[in-house]
Design an enzyme around this catalytic site. Structure first.
Site, PDB file in Angstrom:
ATOM      1  N   GLU A 139       4.853  37.872 -22.501  1.00 56.27           N
ATOM      2  CA  GLU A 139       4.610  38.985 -21.924  1.00 56.27           C
ATOM      3  C   GLU A 139       5.090  38.806 -20.328  1.00 56.27           C
ATOM      4  O   GLU A 139       4.519  37.691 -19.823  1.00 56.27           O
ATOM      5  CB  GLU A 139       3.049  38.893 -21.783  1.00 56.27           C
ATOM      6  CG  GLU A 139       2.551  40.454 -21.195  1.00 56.27           C
ATOM      7  CD  GLU A 139       2.637  40.343 -19.705  1.00 56.27           C
ATOM      8  OE1 GLU A 139       3.280  41.404 -19.015  1.00 56.27           O
ATOM      9  OE2 GLU A 139       2.048  39.488 -18.952  1.00 56.27           O
ATOM     10  N   CYS A 193      -2.919  41.677 -17.253  1.00 51.36           N
ATOM     11  CA  CYS A 193      -2.266  41.419 -18.697  1.00 51.36           C
ATOM     12  C   CYS A 193      -2.445  42.316 -19.698  1.00 51.36           C
ATOM     13  O   CYS A 193      -3.764  42.751 -19.791  1.00 51.36           O
ATOM     14  CB  CYS A 193      -2.409  39.889 -19.140  1.00 51.36           C
ATOM     15  SG  CYS A 193      -1.856  39.764 -20.646  1.00 51.36           S
ATOM     16  N   CYS A 252      -3.421  39.832 -23.674  1.00 49.44           N
ATOM     17  CA  CYS A 252      -4.873  39.284 -23.933  1.00 49.44           C
ATOM     18  C   CYS A 252      -5.695  40.233 -23.099  1.00 49.44           C
ATOM     19  O   CYS A 252      -6.159  39.762 -22.009  1.00 49.44           O
ATOM     20  CB  CYS A 252      -5.145  37.854 -23.317  1.00 49.44           C
ATOM     21  SG  CYS A 252      -4.061  37.257 -21.969  1.00 49.44           S
ATOM     22  N   HIS A 290      -8.951  38.937 -18.459  1.00 47.49           N
ATOM     23  CA  HIS A 290      -9.585  39.226 -16.842  1.00 47.49           C
ATOM     24  C   HIS A 290     -10.785  39.904 -16.548  1.00 47.49           C
ATOM     25  O   HIS A 290     -11.280  39.832 -15.495  1.00 47.49           O
ATOM     26  CB  HIS A 290      -8.154  39.707 -16.245  1.00 47.49           C
ATOM     27  CG  HIS A 290      -7.041  38.985 -16.408  1.00 47.49           C
ATOM     28  ND1 HIS A 290      -6.880  37.633 -15.663  1.00 47.49           N
ATOM     29  CD2 HIS A 290      -5.818  39.018 -17.107  1.00 47.49           C
ATOM     30  CE1 HIS A 290      -5.321  37.033 -15.749  1.00 47.49           C
ATOM     31  NE2 HIS A 290      -5.067  37.910 -16.969  1.00 47.49           N
ATOM     32  N   ARG A 303      -4.739  31.721 -23.932  1.00 52.73           N
ATOM     33  CA  ARG A 303      -3.674  31.041 -23.111  1.00 52.73           C
ATOM     34  C   ARG A 303      -4.212  29.779 -22.340  1.00 52.73           C
ATOM     35  O   ARG A 303      -3.565  29.082 -21.701  1.00 52.73           O
ATOM     36  CB  ARG A 303      -2.673  31.851 -22.350  1.00 52.73           C
ATOM     37  CG  ARG A 303      -1.779  32.659 -23.116  1.00 52.73           C
ATOM     38  CD  ARG A 303      -0.906  33.560 -22.621  1.00 52.73           C
ATOM     39  NE  ARG A 303      -0.386  34.501 -23.534  1.00 52.73           N
ATOM     40  CZ  ARG A 303      -1.033  35.493 -24.455  1.00 52.73           C
ATOM     41  NH1 ARG A 303      -2.333  35.687 -24.091  1.00 52.73           N
ATOM     42  NH2 ARG A 303      -0.232  36.225 -25.146  1.00 52.73           N
ATOM     43  N   SER A 347      -1.005  31.106 -17.197  1.00 50.75           N
ATOM     44  CA  SER A 347       0.477  30.727 -16.909  1.00 50.75           C
ATOM     45  C   SER A 347       0.894  30.394 -15.625  1.00 50.75           C
ATOM     46  O   SER A 347       1.850  30.070 -15.452  1.00 50.75           O
ATOM     47  CB  SER A 347       1.116  32.072 -17.284  1.00 50.75           C
ATOM     48  OG  SER A 347       0.865  32.203 -18.992  1.00 50.75           O
ATOM     49  N   CYS A 376       2.993  33.898 -20.424  1.00 56.29           N
ATOM     50  CA  CYS A 376       2.548  35.254 -20.125  1.00 56.29           C
ATOM     51  C   CYS A 376       3.223  35.489 -18.871  1.00 56.29           C
ATOM     52  O   CYS A 376       2.951  35.647 -17.914  1.00 56.29           O
ATOM     53  CB  CYS A 376       1.068  35.386 -19.893  1.00 56.29           C
ATOM     54  SG  CYS A 376       0.333  36.826 -20.622  1.00 56.29           S
ATOM     55  N   CYS A 378      11.812  35.000 -18.769  1.00 55.20           N
ATOM     56  CA  CYS A 378      12.900  33.840 -18.169  1.00 55.20           C
ATOM     57  C   CYS A 378      14.587  33.828 -18.558  1.00 55.20           C
ATOM     58  O   CYS A 378      14.834  34.656 -19.429  1.00 55.20           O
ATOM     59  CB  CYS A 378      12.690  32.408 -18.442  1.00 55.20           C
ATOM     60  SG  CYS A 378      11.179  31.853 -17.947  1.00 55.20           S
TER      61      CYS A 378
END
Lengths: 366, 570
Positions: B13, B60, B63, B67, B482, B505, B549, B552
């Protein structure tokens, strides 16, 4: 839950057999075609046409994410009929999707660029997340390329762009005051492009599949309102179809979470529900295979499919101002007029984003 | 020496980029960069603290509950609000099934293709696949007919004119893929089954909280989901029966598919039990209160800290020792960015100084990421299922200890094998199994509590902001899928004065700090073998084992920074 399987349909036998050989029961397939036809507000005679459309070439689809939370991708993965696997394997050709695709790095980017060139003017672009114009593009890059440049190029070459969720449709949460990254929606970034907006936080997967099916069936996008939202999904207010509407009209309101009225499904208006100002088909389509939606779960609507709702609809637990007539048997005509005025004012309020939030804090005792 | 970059890292994510230098076929240095910023902490300032969880839930969409939980607990901590028993149990169930569903999605849809060659599955004999599947599990879908149908479906898809779709351009045929075709076909079949399964079991979120993603049922002080056996609108016997059915479906899949698959695949990749270890420090906030409203001491997964892989020395967590550095992140601190700030005093002042896009390389000697560098006692910490499981293992939680010992014994591996890419993947499976089983207890507890006549879901005592003190501050934690998630809030005059989230993350993906310590991703990549620099599947294995999350990239260049190999499309 509605069961549409009893509706009269005449889907050609060979199509049913094909889906059966793919592990999709004819009942499920008929159910999907019927439900989608209904969702699109088409006459039932269109069911075979919808079924045929799913049999055509798998059209190329590029799904990109910018300032997103992947909530819309996740909503898509919860799609029920057809399921995400059916859509990906049988219905469309998903050329790029950061969440799902196997490739990474330059090979992933190459897949996107190859699809864009090979299918120029023919692919469906799905955009998730807003686009930040600040920091010279540095607020969001993918493969070293800014979201601004990437999005412009992809939209320019697309046959149609579907904005999933409130961020790509209207800027969403990154664009909430004070909009630290200069986030904009796709229609603000590329004015005049063929765009359809499917706001909601996140998008309702059924509205997304219905839009894709509409496109496959008619080779064009469904009719939209002035905010680019398809009328089949955003033509009515939450309040118009709310299962608690009769309690509103009867003056029966939950006064607190968990009280007797709340437990009996009374109207959530006093607890801050924004249903009277929100255009969306949540009450009829619901979520996760029609199981529930916020108001059914005892929480007011937060207006997540409206432009700038993070600013205009918050504080979320304060009731809407100026909705007359509650508390007694209401005059539906008066309420309708009052709400229409309030809604118009909210929509006119581009720029007056925090009208409610920064308004009279003291006049409200929750 | 060669330099690699991968951007975007997919099947995660968000937006993440990895740059690394390779020497002698191994990574000798690495840099982790997040390439997107939204500024939600800034957006939260001045708003109603009771609204914060709606905003933070949008951090996010994967998941999607986590939060909300941390945010609400932060406000409840600041205002000293106790929640009712029903609210605790509803939250445990929502968090528990989130973990289970998320782990399964991660394994099959985000991680498995690093180990499973989907094209090799086309060579498999469905009969042998069925034999293999039946030898590892009693899962009823393991018939020859089923695997033959899956093979045919994939073959039809692969040979269609429109091509491989989302499976094109991957590293298929890479020699790092070691599974026989039959095991690959079994995994592909389960990839599809898991896709079907996940949308079913997460219906628990719809029943308890309106929808998924982004359930809308949380409240400061409790929950908005009514509990009432005598109402169609509340959690009643009907809904409890539905949830029980889904929990069983969840547990069956984990016990009969996920765990056997991990145990069947791992022996082919045992070398990865010695790769990807990382910083060796682990932090778990603990979670799932089993008494009171949110009694930290009753957490099913205990809270604790392990330093230097020392499982024999579990240390208590001290919230005051958390700081965040922005030395190498695109932010400024008003007091200078070589100093770490505690989240109560945290600042989010963005300051992009990276290369102007489009760019080829980041300047990794300067700031190079949108992620800050959280530290505990000034040390980088790994968080996630491995940390959670290690802390519980060290504390002797019987359910966790039993599951870990079972997996280690099956693989014939010592506990030290857990400090690795493979260990991280195995620990996630253990975590999933333990929670899939525990969820059923919380549902029983909920039914029993309702049976006593307790229908309370929300503590209204401090719902009205007029009851709040002029100033308050608090923090809330949660063990997200995570890992360790914390939100810190300061409230002044009934509004949010400062808000800082330190997310899993961020702990794992953060760049170097002021002392030059690498973050966990960066550390874990050191020593990772790279068989073919043009197809660095090994980087994906280790990075995905954390379940990032973010997003790259990897490029290759020589020691002086000039590119010697550019990853090309096939």
């Amino acid at each position: 839950m509605k069961d549409h399987t009893s509706a009269p349909v005449s889907i050609p036998e060979e199509i049913l057999q094909k889906w059966e050989s793919r592990g999709v029961s004819r009942r499920d397939f008929i159910k999907f075609c019927t439900a989608t036809t209904a969702a699109l507000a088409l006459p039932m005679s269109f069911i075979p046409k919808v079924a045929e459309a799913l049999e055509g070439q798998r059209p190329p689809v590029i799904w990109v994410e910018y300032q997103s939370c992947s909530g819309d991708s996740e909503a898509f993965l919860r799609a029920n009929a057809p399921t995400a696997a059916e859509i990906i394997l049988e219905t469309i050709s998903l050329e790029y999707s950061e969440v799902v695709m196997a490739a990474a790095g330059h090979l992933a980017e190459d897949a996107k660029h190859n699809a864009m060139k090979k299918h120029a003017g023919k692919y469906i672009l799905i955009v998730e997340g807003s686009i930040p114009e600040g920091a010279g593009g540095g607020y969001c890059t993918v493969g070293g390329v800014s979201a601004v440049e990437s999005c412009k190029e992809l939209v320019k070459n697309a046959a149609a762009t579907i904005c999933v969720g409130s961020c790509s449709s209207f800027g969403g949460i990154p664009a909430a005051a004070p909009n630290p990254s200069g986030a904009v929606s796709v229609m603000d970034l590329v004015p005049g492009a063929p765009i359809i907006n499917l706001p909601g936080c996140p998008v309702n997967a059924q509205n997304l599949t219905a839009t894709i099916v509409h496109y496959l069936t008619f080779k064009n996008l469904p009719a939209v309102d002035r905010l680019g939202r398809p009328k089949f999904a955003y033509g009515k207010r939450i309040h118009d179809n709310c299962e608690r509407r009769s309690h509103f009209d009867a003056g029966q309101y939950a006064e607190g979470f968990g009280d007797a009225g709340h437990r009996q499904g009374w109207c959530l208006y006093k607890l801050g529900c924004k249903g009277p100002e929100t255009f969306h088909n949540c009450p009829t389509v619901r979520y996760n295979e029609g199981l529930s939606w916020p108001i059914m779960a005892g929480h007011g609507c937060i207006g997540c499919s409206e432009p700038e709702f993070w600013d205009t609809m918050s504080p979320f637990y304060r009731r809407l101002p100026n909705v007359p007539g509650f508390g007694i048997e209401s005059n539906a005509y008066d309420i309708g007029i009052g709400l229409a005025a309030a809604t118009a004012a909210a929509f006119a309020g581009h720029g007056v984003v925090s009208a409610f939030r920064k308004g009279s804090d003291k006049d409200d005792k929750e | 020496m060669a330099r690699i970059a991968v951007d975007p890292i997919t099947r995660i994510e968000g937006h993440l980029r990895i740059e690394a230098t390779v020497e002698g076929g191994k990574i000798v240095d690495a840099w982790s960069s997040s390439t997107a910023f939204r500024g939600i902490e800034t957006i939260l300032k001045g708003r109603d603290p009771r609204d914060a969880h709606h905003f933070t839930q949008r951090f996010c969409g994967v998941c999607t509950t986590v939060h909300s939980m941390a945010s609400i607990r932060a406000v409840e901590d600041a205002l000293k609000i106790e929640i009712p028993t029903n609210a605790r149990l509803l939250r445990n169930l929502i968090m528990g099934i989130q973990n289970v569903q998320d782990h399964v999605i991660h394994f099959y849809h985000l991680h498995a293709l690093d180990w499973v060659d989907i094209t090799s599955a086309l060579q498999a004999d469905p009969k042998k696949t069925a034999q293999l599947a039946q030898s590892v599990s009693d899962w009823p879908n393991s018939s020859v007919k089923h695997f033959a149908a899956v093979k045919e479906r994939i073959a039809r898809f692969a040979t269609a004119k429109s091509g491989l779709g989302p499976f094109q351009n991957a590293y298929w045929g890479h020699k790092a893929y070691k599974l026989p075709p039959e095991a690959n076909l079994m995994a592909v079949a389960h990839y599809l089954e898991a896709l079907e399964w996940q949308k079913e079991v997460i219906k628990i979120h719809a029943i308890l909280g309106s929808k998924n993603p982004h359930p809308q049922t949380f409240l400061v002080g409790g929950m908005s989901t009514p509990v009432d056996p005598n109402s169609q609108n509340g959690i009643n016997a009907d809904k409890i029966a539905f949830i029980a059915k889904m929990l069983k479906k969840a547990r069956d899949f984990v016990e009969q598919v996920y765990i056997p698959d991990v145990l069947a695949v791992a022996p082919f990749y045992l070398d990865w039990a010695g790769i990807g270890g990382g910083v060796g420090n682990f932090l778990s906030y603990g979670d799932f209160p089993e008494a009171g409203g949110n009694d930290v001491d009753s957490y099913f997964y205990p809270r604790g800290v392990i330093m230097g892989k020392d499982l024999a020395n579990l240390m208590p967590f001290d919230e005051k020792k958390v700081t965040e550095y922005v030395t190498n992140s695109w932010y400024n601190y008003s007091g200078g960015y070589d100093k770490g700030l505690h989240p109560y005093d945290g600042e989010t002042k963005d300051n992009y100084t990276g290369p102007k896009p489009p760019y080829e390389w980041l300047d990794t000697d300067q700031k190079y990421s949108w992620v800050k560098s959280p530290r505990y006692k000034d040390q980088p910490m790994e968080v996630g299922p491995l940390a959670r499981v290690l802390v519980a293992y060290s504390a002797g939680v019987p359910e966790v200890k039993g599951a870990v010992d079972f997996v280690l014994q099956k693989l014939g591996a010592p506990a030290s094998a857990l400090f690795s890419t493979l260990g991280r993947t195995a620990a996630r499976a253990v975590d999933c199994l333990v929670l899939a089983q525990r969820n059923e207890k919380w549902l029983t507890d909920l039914a029993n509590n309702i049976a006593t006549g307790d229908y309370e879901v929300h503590n209204k005592e401090k719902w009205d902001p007029a009851t709040w003190p002029k100033e308050a501050q608090g923090y809330g934690t949660h063990e997200a899928p995570r890992g360790a998630l914390g939100h810190w809030i300061r409230i002044e005059n009934q509004k949010i004065a400062n808000y800082q989230a330190v997310v899993p993350s961020t702990w794992n993906a953060g760049p170097r700090d002021a002392m030059g310590n690498k973050g966990p991703y960066e550390s874990a990549l050191i020593g990772t073998p790279i068989a073919d620099p043009e197809k660095p599947v090994e980087i994906l294995r280790t990075i995905h084992s954390f379940d990032p999350c973010l997003a790259c990239a990897v490029h290759l260049m020589d020691g002086n920074g000039s590119e010697i190999i550019r990853v090309k499309a096939l």
